[in-house]
Enzyme design. Sequence first.
Site, mmCIF file in Angstrom:
data_model
loop_
_atom_site.group_PDB
_atom_site.id
_atom_site.type_symbol
_atom_site.label_atom_id
_atom_site.label_comp_id
_atom_site.label_asym_id
_atom_site.label_seq_id
_atom_site.Cartn_x
_atom_site.Cartn_y
_atom_site.Cartn_z
ATOM 1 N N PRO A 2 7.411 14.085 -31.368
ATOM 2 C CA PRO A 2 6.266 14.304 -30.484
ATOM 3 C C PRO A 2 6.659 14.286 -29.011
ATOM 4 O O PRO A 2 7.224 13.321 -28.521
ATOM 5 C CB PRO A 2 5.341 13.135 -30.831
ATOM 6 C CG PRO A 2 5.796 12.634 -32.162
ATOM 7 C CD PRO A 2 7.271 12.875 -32.185
ATOM 8 N N GLU A 3 6.372 15.385 -28.312
ATOM 9 C CA GLU A 3 6.541 15.453 -26.869
ATOM 10 C C GLU A 3 5.185 15.795 -26.271
ATOM 11 O O GLU A 3 4.166 15.759 -26.964
ATOM 12 C CB GLU A 3 7.636 16.454 -26.506
ATOM 13 C CG GLU A 3 8.987 16.077 -27.133
ATOM 14 C CD GLU A 3 10.171 16.857 -26.595
ATOM 15 O OE1 GLU A 3 10.092 17.349 -25.449
ATOM 16 O OE2 GLU A 3 11.188 16.967 -27.309
ATOM 17 N N LYS A 56 3.190 11.428 -22.984
ATOM 18 C CA LYS A 56 3.381 11.110 -24.401
ATOM 19 C C LYS A 56 2.422 10.024 -24.891
ATOM 20 O O LYS A 56 2.513 9.591 -26.042
ATOM 21 C CB LYS A 56 4.820 10.656 -24.644
ATOM 22 C CG LYS A 56 5.865 11.713 -24.327
ATOM 23 C CD LYS A 56 7.258 11.164 -24.635
ATOM 24 C CE LYS A 56 8.337 12.146 -24.257
ATOM 25 N NZ LYS A 56 9.688 11.626 -24.589
ATOM 26 N N ASN A 171 13.357 15.125 -25.569
ATOM 27 C CA ASN A 171 14.724 15.636 -25.657
ATOM 28 C C ASN A 171 14.782 17.144 -25.866
ATOM 29 O O ASN A 171 15.673 17.819 -25.348
ATOM 30 C CB ASN A 171 15.474 14.919 -26.785
ATOM 31 C CG ASN A 171 16.966 14.971 -26.579
ATOM 32 O OD1 ASN A 171 17.448 15.123 -25.463
ATOM 33 N ND2 ASN A 171 17.718 14.859 -27.655
#
Length: 285
Positions: A2-3, A56, A171
Amino acid sequence: MPEGDTIFRTAAALRAVLVGRSISAARAPARPRTPRPPRLDHLAGNEVRDVRAVGKQLLISFAGGETLRTHLGMSGSWHWYPTGATWQRPERRASVVLETPDAVAVCFDARQLELLPAGAEARDPVLRALGPDLLGEAFDHGEGVARLRAVGRATIGEALLDQRAVAGIGNVYRCEILFVEGIHPRTAVAQLTDEELGRLLTAARRLLRANAAGGPRSTLPGRNRGLWTYGRAGRPCRRCGTRIASARLGEQARWVYWCLRCQPERAASPAAAGQTGAAVRRRSG
């Protein structure tokens, strides 16, 4: 993983399920990550006023003034089901369960879970520390650039993951926006101009917004689907055919991916070399 785009979509879906509805039952079972979870049973009878994403972080606000904050980490997720439907994950992995008369919202494997008292959201140290939300309507590029310089990270690859600079990059997007702008992840922040930092934030905002509507995540142009570099170590660059490299970067040792040709390393300037050396000394001290 999850971003910012995932949390944005999750908030939109939960709004449709929860907002304006009264909670009939709520609980936060004790789990290894949350051995002392907040009591939620008193939320029964409360109406959900809003669900929103901040980077987030996902926030659920109730009519009584309290706000439930969840951070999903690497493997967490929110699910929603009609009442009585079979859950896709076992109940032992549930961190939060919110029931309404016709649906249930379940957060599995949350990394962080906190119930903020009425009026405490503006004072919450986690939320106050966040940089501007890249998916926020009022995102301030100037503030984002200033915060990237201020977080004290030696390399741009580390700085982009620091949520104190800007909120929402994980990332995957770190690797993708660095490729789009042709910047090596080990480039010192001090080596980059304000214009270059601004272009990175523009690319991040564009890619996050392009994926906020749903579907498989993609950073490629047009109708092409897929990612430029993330997870493609050893494979040819989609742009030039050169091998995609990978390495662990920073204190968290997260994997970063880049094209050896499209993202060349820069010779360190004396100022950047001094900053990097100071950062290394701080870590080793």
